[in-house]
Write a protein that holds these residues in place. Structure first.
Motif, PDB file in Angstrom:
ATOM      1  N   LEU A  32     -12.703  -1.413  -4.533  1.00  0.00           N
ATOM      2  CA  LEU A  32     -14.330  -2.075  -4.256  1.00  0.00           C
ATOM      3  C   LEU A  32     -15.352  -1.367  -5.052  1.00  0.00           C
ATOM      4  CD1 LEU A  32     -13.072  -3.568  -0.736  1.00  0.00           C
ATOM      5  CD2 LEU A  32     -13.128  -4.082  -2.931  1.00  0.00           C
ATOM      6  N   TRP A  33     -16.619  -2.049  -3.695  1.00  0.00           N
ATOM      7  CA  TRP A  33     -17.756  -0.889  -4.386  1.00  0.00           C
ATOM      8  C   TRP A  33     -18.985  -1.339  -3.882  1.00  0.00           C
ATOM      9  CZ3 TRP A  33     -23.730  -0.871  -6.513  1.00  0.00           C
ATOM     10  CH2 TRP A  33     -23.298  -0.033  -6.183  1.00  0.00           C
ATOM     11  N   ASP A  34     -19.708  -0.301  -2.827  1.00  0.00           N
ATOM     12  CA  ASP A  34     -20.770  -1.171  -2.219  1.00  0.00           C
ATOM     13  C   ASP A  34     -21.581   0.710  -3.052  1.00  0.00           C
ATOM     14  OD1 ASP A  34     -22.899  -2.211  -0.831  1.00  0.00           O
ATOM     15  OD2 ASP A  34     -22.557  -0.500   0.886  1.00  0.00           O
ATOM     16  N   LEU A  35     -23.381   0.333  -2.520  1.00  0.00           N
ATOM     17  CA  LEU A  35     -24.065   1.544  -2.555  1.00  0.00           C
ATOM     18  C   LEU A  35     -24.966   2.043  -1.775  1.00  0.00           C
ATOM     19  CD1 LEU A  35     -26.023   1.427  -4.845  1.00  0.00           C
ATOM     20  CD2 LEU A  35     -27.769   0.723  -3.540  1.00  0.00           C
ATOM     21  N   LYS A  36     -23.610   3.054  -1.381  1.00  0.00           N
ATOM     22  CA  LYS A  36     -23.464   4.322  -0.440  1.00  0.00           C
ATOM     23  C   LYS A  36     -22.830   5.646  -0.655  1.00  0.00           C
ATOM     24  CE  LYS A  36     -25.766   2.409   2.798  1.00  0.00           C
ATOM     25  NZ  LYS A  36     -26.212   1.151   1.808  1.00  0.00           N
ATOM     26  N   PRO A  37     -23.134   6.409  -0.337  1.00  0.00           N
ATOM     27  CA  PRO A  37     -22.100   7.609  -0.980  1.00  0.00           C
ATOM     28  C   PRO A  37     -20.707   7.911  -0.061  1.00  0.00           C
ATOM     29  CG  PRO A  37     -24.704   8.740   0.006  1.00  0.00           C
ATOM     30  CD  PRO A  37     -24.752   6.752   0.214  1.00  0.00           C
ATOM     31  N   PRO A  38     -20.302   8.481  -0.265  1.00  0.00           N
ATOM     32  CA  PRO A  38     -18.643   8.049  -0.259  1.00  0.00           C
ATOM     33  C   PRO A  38     -18.225   8.679   1.158  1.00  0.00           C
ATOM     34  CG  PRO A  38     -19.092  10.157  -1.535  1.00  0.00           C
ATOM     35  CD  PRO A  38     -20.332   9.671  -1.684  1.00  0.00           C
ATOM     36  N   ILE A  39     -19.312   9.561   2.241  1.00  0.00           N
ATOM     37  CA  ILE A  39     -18.584   9.559   3.387  1.00  0.00           C
ATOM     38  C   ILE A  39     -19.461   8.789   4.499  1.00  0.00           C
ATOM     39  CG2 ILE A  39     -19.744  11.151   5.430  1.00  0.00           C
ATOM     40  CD1 ILE A  39     -19.575  13.302   3.734  1.00  0.00           C
ATOM     41  N   THR A  40     -19.790   7.975   4.014  1.00  0.00           N
ATOM     42  CA  THR A  40     -19.704   5.853   5.169  1.00  0.00           C
ATOM     43  C   THR A  40     -18.685   5.936   5.271  1.00  0.00           C
ATOM     44  OG1 THR A  40     -22.870   6.189   3.891  1.00  0.00           O
ATOM     45  CG2 THR A  40     -21.347   4.562   5.755  1.00  0.00           C
ATOM     46  N   PHE A  41     -18.163   5.609   3.893  1.00  0.00           N
ATOM     47  CA  PHE A  41     -16.859   5.004   3.820  1.00  0.00           C
ATOM     48  C   PHE A  41     -15.834   5.198   4.409  1.00  0.00           C
ATOM     49  CE2 PHE A  41     -19.085   3.984   0.008  1.00  0.00           C
ATOM     50  CZ  PHE A  41     -20.344   2.722   0.789  1.00  0.00           C
ATOM     51  N   LEU A  42     -16.293   6.648   4.267  1.00  0.00           N
ATOM     52  CA  LEU A  42     -15.235   8.334   4.952  1.00  0.00           C
ATOM     53  C   LEU A  42     -15.002   8.050   6.446  1.00  0.00           C
ATOM     54  CD1 LEU A  42     -12.591  10.290   4.630  1.00  0.00           C
ATOM     55  CD2 LEU A  42     -14.675  11.890   4.908  1.00  0.00           C
ATOM     56  N   VAL A  43     -15.964   8.579   7.121  1.00  0.00           N
ATOM     57  CA  VAL A  43     -15.754   7.805   9.023  1.00  0.00           C
ATOM     58  C   VAL A  43     -15.299   6.418   9.303  1.00  0.00           C
ATOM     59  CG1 VAL A  43     -18.055   7.533  10.280  1.00  0.00           C
ATOM     60  CG2 VAL A  43     -18.163   9.215   8.376  1.00  0.00           C
ATOM     61  N   PHE A  44     -15.628   5.202   8.863  1.00  0.00           N
ATOM     62  CA  PHE A  44     -15.108   4.159   8.813  1.00  0.00           C
ATOM     63  C   PHE A  44     -13.730   4.379   8.429  1.00  0.00           C
ATOM     64  CE2 PHE A  44     -19.165   2.923   9.063  1.00  0.00           C
ATOM     65  CZ  PHE A  44     -19.604   1.384   9.854  1.00  0.00           C
ATOM     66  N   ALA A  45     -13.229   4.660   7.276  1.00  0.00           N
ATOM     67  CA  ALA A  45     -11.522   5.089   6.887  1.00  0.00           C
ATOM     68  C   ALA A  45     -11.596   5.436   8.069  1.00  0.00           C
ATOM     69  CB  ALA A  45     -11.760   5.770   5.556  1.00  0.00           C
ATOM     70  N   ALA A  46     -11.942   6.556   9.110  1.00  0.00           N
ATOM     71  CA  ALA A  46     -10.991   8.134   9.969  1.00  0.00           C
ATOM     72  C   ALA A  46     -10.535   6.851  11.173  1.00  0.00           C
ATOM     73  CB  ALA A  46     -11.595   9.067   9.193  1.00  0.00           C
ATOM     74  N   ILE A  47     -11.599   6.295  11.687  1.00  0.00           N
ATOM     75  CA  ILE A  47     -11.633   5.517  12.795  1.00  0.00           C
ATOM     76  C   ILE A  47     -10.850   4.140  12.452  1.00  0.00           C
ATOM     77  CG2 ILE A  47     -12.604   3.227  14.461  1.00  0.00           C
ATOM     78  CD1 ILE A  47     -13.839   6.432  14.658  1.00  0.00           C
ATOM     79  N   ILE A  48     -11.147   3.669  11.087  1.00  0.00           N
ATOM     80  CA  ILE A  48      -9.509   2.274  11.064  1.00  0.00           C
ATOM     81  C   ILE A  48      -8.492   3.174  11.314  1.00  0.00           C
ATOM     82  CG2 ILE A  48      -8.388   0.658   9.219  1.00  0.00           C
ATOM     83  CD1 ILE A  48     -11.681   0.268   8.420  1.00  0.00           C
ATOM     84  N   TYR A  49      -7.974   3.869  10.432  1.00  0.00           N
ATOM     85  CA  TYR A  49      -6.409   4.515   9.861  1.00  0.00           C
ATOM     86  C   TYR A  49      -6.681   5.247  11.602  1.00  0.00           C
ATOM     87  CZ  TYR A  49      -3.401   8.597   8.478  1.00  0.00           C
ATOM     88  OH  TYR A  49      -1.988   8.961   8.029  1.00  0.00           O
ATOM     89  N   VAL A  50      -7.100   5.685  12.440  1.00  0.00           N
ATOM     90  CA  VAL A  50      -6.611   5.999  13.643  1.00  0.00           C
ATOM     91  C   VAL A  50      -6.501   4.962  14.392  1.00  0.00           C
ATOM     92  CG1 VAL A  50      -7.584   7.190  15.658  1.00  0.00           C
ATOM     93  CG2 VAL A  50      -7.585   8.146  13.288  1.00  0.00           C
ATOM     94  N   PHE A  51      -7.200   3.706  14.792  1.00  0.00           N
ATOM     95  CA  PHE A  51      -7.107   3.237  15.713  1.00  0.00           C
ATOM     96  C   PHE A  51      -6.962   1.788  15.196  1.00  0.00           C
ATOM     97  CE2 PHE A  51      -9.677   6.466  17.550  1.00  0.00           C
ATOM     98  CZ  PHE A  51     -10.022   6.760  18.649  1.00  0.00           C
ATOM     99  N   GLY A  52      -6.139   1.775  14.052  1.00  0.00           N
ATOM    100  CA  GLY A  52      -5.973   0.056  13.077  1.00  0.00           C
ATOM    101  C   GLY A  52      -7.484  -0.696  12.795  1.00  0.00           C
ATOM    102  N   LYS A  53      -7.055  -1.983  12.964  1.00  0.00           N
ATOM    103  CA  LYS A  53      -8.634  -2.820  12.710  1.00  0.00           C
ATOM    104  C   LYS A  53      -9.467  -3.368  14.618  1.00  0.00           C
ATOM    105  CE  LYS A  53      -6.799  -4.977   8.231  1.00  0.00           C
ATOM    106  NZ  LYS A  53      -6.190  -5.695   8.003  1.00  0.00           N
ATOM    107  N   SER A  54     -10.221  -2.625  14.531  1.00  0.00           N
ATOM    108  CA  SER A  54     -10.585  -2.503  16.003  1.00  0.00           C
ATOM    109  C   SER A  54     -12.017  -3.037  15.820  1.00  0.00           C
ATOM    110  CB  SER A  54      -9.693  -1.216  17.392  1.00  0.00           C
ATOM    111  OG  SER A  54     -10.589  -1.253  18.095  1.00  0.00           O
TER     112      SER A  54
END
Length: 494
Positions: free
Chosen positions: A66-88
């Protein structure tokens, strides 16, 4: 009771402990943002960040699937939350509370260094309000993440003059810029000021050393975000997505200078007034750091050619500090005494919060759930009625992909508006080079079985005339409305 508590804080502000201030800020932030924990989406950008984070959790680096116009740490923060808490949704919105609290707390600490605990506290509370209300700020924006790292970095630069803290500040600033690229100008201006600040006291050799450590911290974070792409052999995609695409986007979508001017005129007026009336001591180092950061952010707005509402998140913490400090020096506020009815006025500010509390109670009564919005109700309807979810296109409420374990049909469709951004196509390895080619490929080649649109609204922005004419005619000819769910229409291909 509330009057007594506030009066006590105002009278004894010099004795406030940091944990008390942190608790106050956290409670205010949580109260204002809590009812929005149950919304499907608040801003379309937040929905896109969630999809990008989910893709990363599933093993795909940003920009590859997928693609969006932001640097990768933005997505890393969301990925970390989803990885730990699931789809919440709750976990993601709680992250928003923590980010705003962090930004406000370090606003307080800078205010303490620059003026007083009292000024810092009121600036921190104002920061929570302006980062949480008005518009789409109740969600988690990239600017929220950026400032949660930028403000502690700025505090370290102001408070300490040590090698290790300067390097740590650089690391924090590196995280900030790899979350939101336009903060880079503020980082650059601060780098020059670090050199100037140390040059005056310690000479040019140490000045270069401090500025170099600061810059090294920033560059190290940037290099670490490149590393996984370099290992995969896709570093070119990283360069084009992180650096080249934002430049193309800015060049293609600039506001008229007349739309930008009011912000600069008002701020110039404020600083001239504060200087003439001697409300701010511009010789103080903390004040100079704040001014340099503000000038950097304003320069970024000028270079970007536009100021969206959520962009101001990058300006508010520093500006509010100087505004509160200036107001504190006015004679009226020096003799200010707290009155009980002032509490009523303060309680009127978060009106959006009260309305949302009412909304979630009504939703619980009507639908037996606190969660609300088409991004939740539409996927539920699609699943209950066994509609196609493998070949689906959300032209609105695209957070629905998340609930259905589905994917956007193409990279450009990750954020629906990206379909119309011709200038971005060369930077995400897209085989089609114009929005019309992309739109025809999706509709005529992929032929989605299910399409979700916003009821009685244009599919794309009104300025995208050709795209709107095409999609309206195509949907009318090849699709029928299967159901209307709240403000969404679910279409099925004929």
């Amino acid at each position: 009771m509330s009057y007594t508590l506030i009066n006590s804080i105002l009278k004894n502000h010099a004795e406030l402990k940091e944990r008390t201030v942190f608790l106050i800020i956290t409670c205010v932030s949580l109260f204002i943002r809590l009812p929005f924990f149950f919304r499907d989406y608040i801003d379309r950008d937040e929905s896109t960040f969630i999809l990008m984070g989910q893709s990363w959790v599933e093993g795909h680096l940003p920009y590859t699937e997928l693609w969006d116009l932001k640097p990768p740490i933005t997505f890393l923060v969301f990925a970390a939350i989803i990885y730990v808490f699931g789809k919440s949704f709750i976990a993601i919105r709680l992250l928003g509370v923590l980010l705003v609290t962090s930004t406000a707390f370090f606003t307080y600490k800078i205010g303490q260094e620059a003026h007083s605990k009292k000024a810092g506290l009121w600036a921190a509370i104002a920061t929570v309000i302006l980062l949480s209300l008005f518009g789409s700020l109740q969600g988690v924006m990239s600017e929220h993440i950026c400032m949660a790292f930028f403000m502690p970095g700025l505090y370290l630069l102001i408070k300490f003059k040590k090698w290790e803290t300067t390097f740590l500040a650089g690391l924090l600033m590196g995280i900030a810029v790899m979350t939101k690229m336009n903060i880079a100008y503020a980082l650059l201006f601060l780098g020059f000021y670090i050199y100037y600040d140390h040059y005056k006291k310690q000479g040019w050799i140490k000045a270069i050393g401090y500025a170099g450590l600061y810059g090294s911290g920033i560059l190290l974070i940037i290099a670490l975000t490149l590393l996984p792409y370099y290992i995969q052999g896709s570093h070119g995609l990283w360069v084009s997505s992180v650096f080249e695409a934002p430049v193309a986007y800015i060049s293609a979508r600039r506001y008229s200078i007349l739309k930008l001017a009011p912000v600069y005129v008002v701020l110039t007026g404020f600083f001239v007034f504060a200087w003439k009336r001697k409300l701010l001591n511009f010789k103080l180092i903390p004040v100079q750091y704040l001014l340099v950061a503000i000038v950097g952010v304003l320069f970024a707005f000028y270079k970007g050619g536009r100021i969206n509402g959520h962009y101001l998140i990058q300006l508010h913490p520093m500006l509010l500090l100087l505004v509160v400090m200036a107001i504190s020096e006015l004679e009226f506020f020096k003799s200010f005494k707290w009155k009980p009815y002032y509490l009523f006025i303060l309680l009127l500010i978060p009106m959006e919060t009260y309305l949302e509390y009412i909304n979630i109670v009504q939703n619980k009564y009507q639908r037996d759930t606190f969660f609300n919005g088409e991004g939740i109700s539409v996927p539920k309807y699609i699943q209950e009625n066994h509609l196609d979810t493998q070949n689906i296109l959300f032209l609105g409420y695209h957070i629905g992909y998340w609930g259905l374990n589905a994917k956007p049909p193409t990279k450009a469709a990750t954020h629906p508006s990206n379909i119309c951004r011709d200038e971005l196509f060369p930077f995400h390895n897209n085989p089609r080079v114009t929005s019309m080619e992309e739109l025809r490929y999706i509709m005529e080649t992929l032929q989605p079985k299910t399409i979700v649109t916003r009821k009685n609204k244009r599919v794309f922005d009104k300025k995208e005339v050709q795209q709107n004419e095409y999609i309206d005619a195509y949907l009318l000819k090849h699709y029928k409305v299967h159901a209307t769910v709240e403000n969404a229409e679910i279409l099925q291909r004929l």
